[in-house]
Design an enzyme around this catalytic site. Sequence first.
Site, PDB file in Angstrom:
ATOM      1  N   CYS A   1     103.971  33.676  25.421  1.00 57.35           N
ATOM      2  CA  CYS A   1     105.254  34.746  25.378  1.00 57.35           C
ATOM      3  C   CYS A   1     105.456  35.715  23.749  1.00 57.35           C
ATOM      4  O   CYS A   1     106.654  36.456  24.712  1.00 57.35           O
ATOM      5  CB  CYS A   1     106.412  33.198  25.040  1.00 57.35           C
ATOM      6  SG  CYS A   1     105.789  32.873  23.069  1.00 57.35           S
TER       7      CYS A   1
ATOM      8  N   HIS B   1     102.808  25.462  20.434  1.00 57.51           N
ATOM      9  CA  HIS B   1     103.813  25.947  20.710  1.00 57.51           C
ATOM     10  C   HIS B   1     103.183  26.798  21.911  1.00 57.51           C
ATOM     11  O   HIS B   1     103.990  26.613  23.278  1.00 57.51           O
ATOM     12  CB  HIS B   1     103.951  27.719  20.139  1.00 57.51           C
ATOM     13  CG  HIS B   1     104.826  28.668  20.146  1.00 57.51           C
ATOM     14  ND1 HIS B   1     106.160  28.223  20.668  1.00 57.51           N
ATOM     15  CD2 HIS B   1     104.646  29.922  20.878  1.00 57.51           C
ATOM     16  CE1 HIS B   1     106.227  30.142  21.633  1.00 57.51           C
ATOM     17  NE2 HIS B   1     105.270  30.461  21.679  1.00 57.51           N
TER      18      HIS B   1
ATOM     19  N   CYS C   1     104.620  26.421  26.018  1.00 52.24           N
ATOM     20  CA  CYS C   1     103.877  28.019  26.333  1.00 52.24           C
ATOM     21  C   CYS C   1     103.403  27.945  27.411  1.00 52.24           C
ATOM     22  O   CYS C   1     103.627  28.163  28.996  1.00 52.24           O
ATOM     23  CB  CYS C   1     103.611  29.534  26.253  1.00 52.24           C
ATOM     24  SG  CYS C   1     104.828  29.194  24.868  1.00 52.24           S
TER      25      CYS C   1
ATOM     26  N   HIS D   1       1.499   4.394  -2.919  1.00 50.82           N
ATOM     27  CA  HIS D   1       1.579   5.662  -2.655  1.00 50.82           C
ATOM     28  C   HIS D   1       3.361   6.627  -2.638  1.00 50.82           C
ATOM     29  O   HIS D   1       3.330   7.427  -3.859  1.00 50.82           O
ATOM     30  CB  HIS D   1       1.965   6.290  -1.120  1.00 50.82           C
ATOM     31  CG  HIS D   1       0.049   6.325  -1.078  1.00 50.82           C
ATOM     32  ND1 HIS D   1      -0.476   7.037  -1.120  1.00 50.82           N
ATOM     33  CD2 HIS D   1      -1.009   5.531   0.235  1.00 50.82           C
ATOM     34  CE1 HIS D   1      -1.929   7.100  -0.500  1.00 50.82           C
ATOM     35  NE2 HIS D   1      -1.396   6.414  -0.117  1.00 50.82           N
TER      36      HIS D   1
ATOM     37  N   HIS E   1       0.632  -0.990  -0.191  1.00 45.68           N
ATOM     38  CA  HIS E   1       0.094  -0.024  -0.508  1.00 45.68           C
ATOM     39  C   HIS E   1       0.593   1.441   0.125  1.00 45.68           C
ATOM     40  O   HIS E   1       0.592   1.963  -0.773  1.00 45.68           O
ATOM     41  CB  HIS E   1      -0.524   0.233   1.219  1.00 45.68           C
ATOM     42  CG  HIS E   1      -2.028   0.952   0.953  1.00 45.68           C
ATOM     43  ND1 HIS E   1      -3.109   1.290   0.842  1.00 45.68           N
ATOM     44  CD2 HIS E   1      -1.506   2.944   1.592  1.00 45.68           C
ATOM     45  CE1 HIS E   1      -3.885   2.187   1.316  1.00 45.68           C
ATOM     46  NE2 HIS E   1      -2.644   2.443   1.654  1.00 45.68           N
ATOM     47  N   GLU E   2       1.728   1.648   1.189  1.00 42.60           N
ATOM     48  CA  GLU E   2       2.668   2.228   0.789  1.00 42.60           C
ATOM     49  C   GLU E   2       3.491   2.306   0.222  1.00 42.60           C
ATOM     50  O   GLU E   2       4.186   3.283  -0.884  1.00 42.60           O
ATOM     51  CB  GLU E   2       3.838   2.616   2.363  1.00 42.60           C
ATOM     52  CG  GLU E   2       2.668   2.586   3.587  1.00 42.60           C
ATOM     53  CD  GLU E   2       2.250   3.594   3.872  1.00 42.60           C
ATOM     54  OE1 GLU E   2       2.077   4.632   3.048  1.00 42.60           O
ATOM     55  OE2 GLU E   2       0.488   3.298   4.357  1.00 42.60           O
TER      56      GLU E   2
ATOM     57  N   HIS F   1      -6.494   8.289  -2.781  1.00 44.53           N
ATOM     58  CA  HIS F   1      -6.559   6.904  -2.903  1.00 44.53           C
ATOM     59  C   HIS F   1      -7.658   7.044  -4.302  1.00 44.53           C
ATOM     60  O   HIS F   1      -9.140   6.253  -4.701  1.00 44.53           O
ATOM     61  CB  HIS F   1      -7.218   6.130  -2.618  1.00 44.53           C
ATOM     62  CG  HIS F   1      -6.890   5.894  -0.483  1.00 44.53           C
ATOM     63  ND1 HIS F   1      -6.803   6.830   0.041  1.00 44.53           N
ATOM     64  CD2 HIS F   1      -4.857   5.525  -0.747  1.00 44.53           C
ATOM     65  CE1 HIS F   1      -5.424   6.514   0.883  1.00 44.53           C
ATOM     66  NE2 HIS F   1      -4.956   5.865   0.591  1.00 44.53           N
TER      67      HIS F   1
ATOM     68  N   CYS G   1     102.164  35.145  19.451  1.00 44.05           N
ATOM     69  CA  CYS G   1     101.926  33.982  20.405  1.00 44.05           C
ATOM     70  C   CYS G   1     101.335  34.974  21.883  1.00 44.05           C
ATOM     71  O   CYS G   1     101.761  35.782  22.334  1.00 44.05           O
ATOM     72  CB  CYS G   1     102.554  33.163  21.402  1.00 44.05           C
ATOM     73  SG  CYS G   1     102.895  32.145  22.813  1.00 44.05           S
TER      74      CYS G   1
END
Length: 436
Positions: free
Chosen positions: A414, A426, A430, A89, A85-86, A104, A411
């Site tokens: 030194c 060096h 030193c 529709h 039925h549905e 209907h 240096c």
Amino acid sequence: MQLSVVDPTWELLDPNPDIRALFLEFNDTFFWGQLSGIEVKWSARMTLCAGVCSYEGRGGLCSIRLSEPLLKLRPRKDLVQTLLHEMIHALLFVTHNNKDHDSHGPEFCKHMERINKRTGANISVYHNFHDEVDEYRKHWWLCNGPCQKRKPYFGYVKRAMNRAPSSLDPWWADHQRTCGGEFVKIKEPENYSQKRKRNNDPTKSELGNSSHVKINKGKSNGVDIRTVIPFSGTGYKLFEPSKSDAQLKIQNDNPTKDKAVMHHTPPSTNQTDSTFLSRKIVSAKKISVANTKVFINLNGSPIKLPSSSNNKSHQDSSKQKSVLHFFKTQKDNSIDLTSSSQSFPSTSQGPNREETEHFYKKLQMDDKESKDTFIIHSLNKTNVSDSLNNKSCAGPAATINSGLNHTKVCCPVCGTEIFESKINDHLDTCLQNYNT
């Protein structure tokens, strides 16, 4: 021979069918596959009608809902006929855009008769489930006005939901004009008012929830592992200071007590040094690798720079611009060492002279090793200058140009002019002569 869709044999073969599977089968058999985009589902709250076809939007969206309370105890034949039925529709909506639920007309009757002749079903215009609908109408109201004697309702309003008659009903204006009476509730489900009060009472709901929690707590789903293997470690609570932090705080708050304890210690330099170092280690804070004054980035790995003997020399070395300035501060460091020796705890007899000289000589050798390492690092630093950031490299090392390997430099110890490629050898000579 194929069975009809309403054959009684289906009551034993498939008493509870899948409505989606039925819908797809009926769509291919009776509706030419035009309803593939339609949704079908159960509705647990719909009690006024067995089924409804809902239309949504302008794009042809449609859904079919079937009443679970009305059809779950009905024969399978009623479910099949309601679904067909549905679906008629829905077909009229898809093909003719007909959205009238109560329509209907001839087109609906044409499809209804076609399916009835083909299947032997009895699809009707209206669903005759009055007994089931009345069964779910548990809330009754009765009007105290003249409409009590009028057919067909005799002043009764029966509903499945607890909604009293009001202006929201379409017949309310006509009732007020012709009758004007008031509706009084005369019937409702058993214990409905007590359940409603219980749900609306917040104190009872809280008590119920707490009792439920207690019951759940009482249940034992298994043996706690802590009863089998006890915890043998040291636990710490969040936001609670540890014992070492508390002891440090007490010592910082009471400096006189620390001095008294240090005064009564035996005259042992090793014990004094170990106590001083242990306190320094405990109170030291963790240094971040992002600190460019302590760490450098070498090929993606952080490398810690060598530290000086005290904070003063470290601050001076972080600001120096030449190697000569580094050696000028050596005498100042020796003065600082002599002054710092007075801060050690005094004893009644004092340490021996040989032990004191050995202690100072050890400090000077450590200081010399750190300076030699620092100079070598500053000379080799130019080889990895491409991988270092200019800002992060602004540390205590002096910038030396590696392209001048054949030039002579003076240096700093030194004052002799030496080739830059031989300055390291060096300087070692030193430094040894300078310390002796």
